[in-house]
Motif scaffolding. Structure first.
Motif, mmCIF file in Angstrom:
data_model
loop_
_atom_site.group_PDB
_atom_site.id
_atom_site.type_symbol
_atom_site.label_atom_id
_atom_site.label_comp_id
_atom_site.label_asym_id
_atom_site.label_seq_id
_atom_site.Cartn_x
_atom_site.Cartn_y
_atom_site.Cartn_z
ATOM 1 N N GLU A 47 0.845 -1.180 0.000
ATOM 2 C CA GLU A 47 0.000 0.000 0.000
ATOM 3 C C GLU A 47 0.884 1.235 0.000
ATOM 4 O O GLU A 47 1.915 1.276 0.671
ATOM 5 C CB GLU A 47 -0.903 0.020 1.236
ATOM 6 C CG GLU A 47 -1.965 -1.047 1.222
ATOM 7 C CD GLU A 47 -2.932 -0.932 2.389
ATOM 8 O OE1 GLU A 47 -2.761 -0.040 3.255
ATOM 9 O OE2 GLU A 47 -3.858 -1.750 2.446
ATOM 10 N N TYR A 48 0.494 2.227 -0.759
ATOM 11 C CA TYR A 48 1.205 3.497 -0.798
ATOM 12 C C TYR A 48 0.167 4.609 -0.722
ATOM 13 O O TYR A 48 -1.027 4.380 -0.895
ATOM 14 C CB TYR A 48 2.063 3.623 -2.063
ATOM 15 C CG TYR A 48 1.259 3.676 -3.329
ATOM 16 C CD1 TYR A 48 0.887 4.899 -3.887
ATOM 17 C CD2 TYR A 48 0.836 2.512 -3.964
ATOM 18 C CE1 TYR A 48 0.119 4.951 -5.041
ATOM 19 C CE2 TYR A 48 0.073 2.562 -5.120
ATOM 20 C CZ TYR A 48 -0.275 3.785 -5.646
ATOM 21 O OH TYR A 48 -1.030 3.831 -6.781
ATOM 22 N N LYS A 49 0.622 5.832 -0.469
ATOM 23 C CA LYS A 49 -0.348 6.912 -0.263
ATOM 24 C C LYS A 49 0.118 8.202 -0.924
ATOM 25 O O LYS A 49 1.263 8.607 -0.775
ATOM 26 C CB LYS A 49 -0.549 7.130 1.229
ATOM 27 C CG LYS A 49 -1.674 8.049 1.572
ATOM 28 C CD LYS A 49 -1.945 8.008 3.065
ATOM 29 C CE LYS A 49 -3.082 8.914 3.408
ATOM 30 N NZ LYS A 49 -4.346 8.245 3.486
ATOM 31 N N LEU A 57 4.231 11.893 -5.498
ATOM 32 C CA LEU A 57 4.512 11.046 -4.336
ATOM 33 C C LEU A 57 5.617 11.662 -3.487
ATOM 34 O O LEU A 57 6.628 12.132 -4.022
ATOM 35 C CB LEU A 57 4.983 9.663 -4.793
ATOM 36 C CG LEU A 57 3.935 8.693 -5.283
ATOM 37 C CD1 LEU A 57 4.587 7.455 -5.878
ATOM 38 C CD2 LEU A 57 3.007 8.286 -4.161
ATOM 39 N N GLU A 61 7.444 7.667 0.216
ATOM 40 C CA GLU A 61 6.623 6.692 -0.517
ATOM 41 C C GLU A 61 7.393 6.134 -1.718
ATOM 42 O O GLU A 61 7.324 4.948 -2.009
ATOM 43 C CB GLU A 61 5.311 7.332 -0.990
ATOM 44 C CG GLU A 61 4.369 7.707 0.121
ATOM 45 C CD GLU A 61 3.812 6.517 0.877
ATOM 46 O OE1 GLU A 61 3.621 5.434 0.282
ATOM 47 O OE2 GLU A 61 3.572 6.661 2.087
ATOM 48 N N ARG A 62 8.131 6.991 -2.415
ATOM 49 C CA ARG A 62 8.932 6.530 -3.551
ATOM 50 C C ARG A 62 9.980 5.509 -3.111
ATOM 51 O O ARG A 62 10.176 4.493 -3.769
ATOM 52 C CB ARG A 62 9.623 7.705 -4.241
ATOM 53 C CG ARG A 62 8.703 8.547 -5.079
ATOM 54 C CD ARG A 62 9.495 9.673 -5.773
ATOM 55 N NE ARG A 62 8.614 10.525 -6.513
ATOM 56 C CZ ARG A 62 8.259 10.311 -7.774
ATOM 57 N NH1 ARG A 62 8.732 9.281 -8.418
ATOM 58 N NH2 ARG A 62 7.440 11.143 -8.382
ATOM 59 N N GLN A 64 9.824 3.608 -0.450
ATOM 60 C CA GLN A 64 9.113 2.405 -0.019
ATOM 61 C C GLN A 64 8.748 1.548 -1.241
ATOM 62 O O GLN A 64 8.895 0.328 -1.208
ATOM 63 C CB GLN A 64 7.866 2.786 0.765
ATOM 64 C CG GLN A 64 7.083 1.605 1.282
ATOM 65 C CD GLN A 64 5.821 2.023 2.027
ATOM 66 O OE1 GLN A 64 5.459 3.200 2.097
ATOM 67 N NE2 GLN A 64 5.138 1.044 2.580
ATOM 68 N N ILE A 65 8.286 2.186 -2.319
ATOM 69 C CA ILE A 65 7.954 1.463 -3.553
ATOM 70 C C ILE A 65 9.216 0.839 -4.147
ATOM 71 O O ILE A 65 9.211 -0.327 -4.556
ATOM 72 C CB ILE A 65 7.257 2.399 -4.560
ATOM 73 C CG1 ILE A 65 5.858 2.743 -4.052
ATOM 74 C CG2 ILE A 65 7.193 1.773 -5.946
ATOM 75 C CD1 ILE A 65 5.149 3.829 -4.850
ATOM 76 N N ARG A 96 -1.407 11.894 -11.041
ATOM 77 C CA ARG A 96 -1.134 10.666 -10.280
ATOM 78 C C ARG A 96 -0.827 9.501 -11.216
ATOM 79 O O ARG A 96 0.100 8.733 -10.970
ATOM 80 C CB ARG A 96 -2.314 10.323 -9.369
ATOM 81 C CG ARG A 96 -2.442 11.243 -8.183
ATOM 82 C CD ARG A 96 -3.611 10.884 -7.298
ATOM 83 N NE ARG A 96 -3.624 11.739 -6.121
ATOM 84 C CZ ARG A 96 -4.434 11.591 -5.099
ATOM 85 N NH1 ARG A 96 -5.330 10.606 -5.098
ATOM 86 N NH2 ARG A 96 -4.378 12.403 -4.069
ATOM 87 N N THR A 129 -5.317 5.897 -0.489
ATOM 88 C CA THR A 129 -4.319 4.833 -0.509
ATOM 89 C C THR A 129 -4.415 4.034 -1.791
ATOM 90 O O THR A 129 -5.496 3.633 -2.200
ATOM 91 C CB THR A 129 -4.521 3.902 0.701
ATOM 92 O OG1 THR A 129 -4.441 4.686 1.894
ATOM 93 C CG2 THR A 129 -3.460 2.813 0.738
#
Length: 180
Positions: A47-49, A57, A61-62, A64-65, A96, A129
């Motif tokens: 999951e990302y947000k 982003l 988050e980047r 984490q991906i 997005r 999310t």
């Protein structure tokens, strides 16, 4: 008085009627060759947000991906399903989509970008999310036992042998693109 020939005619007529009635009964079709194939698969997700109202982003988050993608090592036969949260603003939603396409451009697997649609101009900020889901096929299974009672098993087994990439059973390559 009933004669032998009339008894035979009645018996013959009864037999013919019974055969006609049996011929009217529906026959269950045998499953097709392709429907006999399946691909056992594994799936992982992240999951990302996106920040509320933003099309970009954050760095956290980047990374984490990127860490997720390094850990799963996407391959060509994999399918990466990207669910992008809807913002309620068409310009933000386009941003997005572009952000996720750019972030995943070098991933070798096939990608499917999905964004829920709705009529709300102000979606709930808690629903911002998105989900990255990677599916990987682990071979091809043929769902039948060879034999006279199971028509099409030989064709299904031959087709399973001919398929070079098991992921094609889960999500075949598209044959044409619609203009954006």
């Amino acid at each position: 008085m009933i004669t032998v020939s009339s008894r035979i005619r009645r018996a013959g007529l009864g037999t013919v009627l019974a055969l006609l009635a049996a011929g009217c009964a529906p026959v269950a079709p045998h499953p097709g060759v392709v429907s006999r194939l399946s691909a056992p698969y594994e799936e992982v997700q992240l999951e990302y947000k996106f920040p509320y109202g933003s099309g970009s982003l954050p760095d956290a988050e980047r990374s984490q991906i990127a860490s997720f993608l390094r850990s799963v090592s996407p391959q060509e036969g994999d399918l990466l399903i990207v669910t992008i949260p809807n913002s309620g603003n068409a310009a933000v939603d386009r941003a997005r989509l572009s952000t996720m396409q750019a972030a995943l451009a070098l991933v070798p697997s096939r990608k499917s970008f999905n964004m829920p649609t709705g009529f709300s101009e102000r979606p709930d900020p808690l629903r911002g999310t998105g989900i990255l889901r990677l599916t990987r096929a682990r071979g091809i299974a043929v769902g039948c036992q060879p034999g006279a009672a199971s028509l099409g098993c030989a064709n299904a087994a031959n087709l399973a042998t001919m398929i070079g990439e098991p992921g094609d059973v889960l999500g075949p390559h598209t044959t044409a693109r619609m203009p954006d």
